[in-house]
Motif scaffolding. Sequence first.
Motif, PDB file in Angstrom:
ATOM      1  N   LEU A  14     -15.609   1.170  41.626  1.00  0.00           N
ATOM      2  CA  LEU A  14     -15.208  -0.297  42.090  1.00  0.00           C
ATOM      3  C   LEU A  14     -13.673  -0.216  42.401  1.00  0.00           C
ATOM      4  N   LEU A  15     -13.084   0.515  41.599  1.00  0.00           N
ATOM      5  CA  LEU A  15     -11.629   0.380  42.072  1.00  0.00           C
ATOM      6  C   LEU A  15     -11.326   1.127  43.376  1.00  0.00           C
ATOM      7  N   ALA A  16     -11.984   2.367  43.718  1.00  0.00           N
ATOM      8  CA  ALA A  16     -11.784   3.022  44.648  1.00  0.00           C
ATOM      9  C   ALA A  16     -12.168   2.158  45.996  1.00  0.00           C
ATOM     10  N   VAL A  17     -13.200   1.491  45.629  1.00  0.00           N
ATOM     11  CA  VAL A  17     -13.712   0.646  47.041  1.00  0.00           C
ATOM     12  C   VAL A  17     -12.590  -0.854  46.994  1.00  0.00           C
ATOM     13  N   GLY A  18     -12.365  -1.221  46.088  1.00  0.00           N
ATOM     14  CA  GLY A  18     -11.317  -2.380  46.372  1.00  0.00           C
ATOM     15  C   GLY A  18     -10.111  -1.872  46.921  1.00  0.00           C
ATOM     16  N   TRP A  19      -9.695  -0.579  46.269  1.00  0.00           N
ATOM     17  CA  TRP A  19      -8.240  -0.097  46.985  1.00  0.00           C
ATOM     18  C   TRP A  19      -8.565   0.147  48.226  1.00  0.00           C
ATOM     19  N   GLN A  20      -9.669   0.884  48.668  1.00  0.00           N
ATOM     20  CA  GLN A  20      -9.895   1.087  50.165  1.00  0.00           C
ATOM     21  C   GLN A  20      -9.848  -0.136  51.120  1.00  0.00           C
ATOM     22  N   LEU A  21     -10.624  -1.075  50.706  1.00  0.00           N
ATOM     23  CA  LEU A  21     -10.542  -2.378  51.356  1.00  0.00           C
ATOM     24  C   LEU A  21      -9.140  -2.957  51.506  1.00  0.00           C
ATOM     25  N   TRP A  22      -8.372  -2.831  50.357  1.00  0.00           N
ATOM     26  CA  TRP A  22      -7.028  -3.445  50.574  1.00  0.00           C
ATOM     27  C   TRP A  22      -6.220  -2.738  51.572  1.00  0.00           C
ATOM     28  N   GLU A  23      -6.242  -1.139  51.535  1.00  0.00           N
ATOM     29  CA  GLU A  23      -5.596  -0.670  52.437  1.00  0.00           C
ATOM     30  C   GLU A  23      -5.954  -0.860  53.993  1.00  0.00           C
ATOM     31  N   ALA A  72      -4.501   6.994  28.513  1.00  0.00           N
ATOM     32  CA  ALA A  72      -4.801   8.223  28.939  1.00  0.00           C
ATOM     33  C   ALA A  72      -4.316   8.227  30.628  1.00  0.00           C
ATOM     34  N   SER A  73      -4.198   9.465  31.135  1.00  0.00           N
ATOM     35  CA  SER A  73      -3.596   9.427  32.423  1.00  0.00           C
ATOM     36  C   SER A  73      -4.698   8.786  33.505  1.00  0.00           C
ATOM     37  N   ALA A  74      -5.743   9.375  33.300  1.00  0.00           N
ATOM     38  CA  ALA A  74      -6.861   8.541  34.040  1.00  0.00           C
ATOM     39  C   ALA A  74      -7.086   7.343  33.982  1.00  0.00           C
ATOM     40  N   ASP A  75      -6.503   6.350  32.945  1.00  0.00           N
ATOM     41  CA  ASP A  75      -6.901   4.972  32.873  1.00  0.00           C
ATOM     42  C   ASP A  75      -5.564   4.283  33.421  1.00  0.00           C
ATOM     43  N   LEU A  76      -4.514   4.841  33.737  1.00  0.00           N
ATOM     44  CA  LEU A  76      -3.395   4.113  34.285  1.00  0.00           C
ATOM     45  C   LEU A  76      -3.557   3.475  35.532  1.00  0.00           C
ATOM     46  N   LYS A  77      -4.491   3.910  36.509  1.00  0.00           N
ATOM     47  CA  LYS A  77      -4.627   3.231  37.532  1.00  0.00           C
ATOM     48  C   LYS A  77      -5.549   1.699  37.373  1.00  0.00           C
TER      49      LYS A  77
END
Length: 343
Positions: A14-23, A72-77
């Motif tokens: 979900l975050l990847a899709v939202g980030w791609q739409l924003w870009e 966790a580093s993976a959760d920072l985003k």
Amino acid sequence: MAEGGAEGQKLAELLAVGWQLWEELEAGTAPSSGSPAVQDKVRQGMDVLSRANSMVAELDLFSENEDLEEIASADLKYLLLPALLGAMTLKQVGLSKRLEHLESARAHFWSFLKLCKSYGLGSFHLPPAASPPAEEGAESPPRGSPAAVQDKLVAMAASRQAKIERYKQKKELENRLASMKNSVDSGQSDEEQIREFYILQTQKWINTSLEEIESVDQEIVLLRSRGTAKQSSAPPHATSRQVRPPMKPFILTRDAAQNKVFGAGYPSLPVMTVDDWYDQRRRQGVVSGQSTPPAGLTDEELQKQQQEKKEEEDDEEALQKARNWDDWKDTHPRGYGNRHNMG
């Protein structure tokens, strides 16, 4: 705090899709932000980012009682979700819902800044939770006084300096992020680099959120002031306007004579011509047909005709007058009596 199985994978998607739409929206070349294609992406982005933000709240990934090192580093985003959601909210169009969109976006930006403040990410002043009112408080100095002018100048200078610092920091962060993006996206970075990359992203969005909140506050004040002005100028709903019959046109006159001619006292509009009236009077026997003057003659021609008519009827008085006039013209040529200054 770690992501769990399928839920964690779904959240990342979900975050990847939202980030791609924003870009895509930021790099888009659409002529208008209100075009159907742009607004369709905005709706999709709002949907996926809202779902991701709700999942973060359900999973309790972040808490104000823990330190940054405990995340966790993976959760920072996922710290960026409220900021992305606020930025996506501002891209919605609709004048009737503009104030609602501004308040919603401000709430998302403020939630993001509060979370970053609790983790010690960046040194900044947390704005108020609600937008400032349009009117000044009672304790503020009167407008136009030396104290008010001095405070305004100090605030403007501080705001200008803060904007300059944020701009410099933003450019530096963008350069560092651009150099690290390829390695992080390709999966070639280690945990330390991934952690640094998302912390830099968070600091960049902190500056963006502060700028957006400042801009949103100014627009909210303008919209509220305009709404207050419209409400004050509009008539109260309780008083219903009575329906009155339309007024007849009238003319203001000075006296009764003018009122009879120009005003409502005039008997009626003309319904016949002068020739029709003469014909009607002749049929009624009031005037004879001989008395009707021919149409289209001037007064001089009419007098000449009457003169000839009298001569033809052997009017002695008219004949004598004509003879006398002829005799006088014989003994008095044209210009007689007007030779005083002719030498």
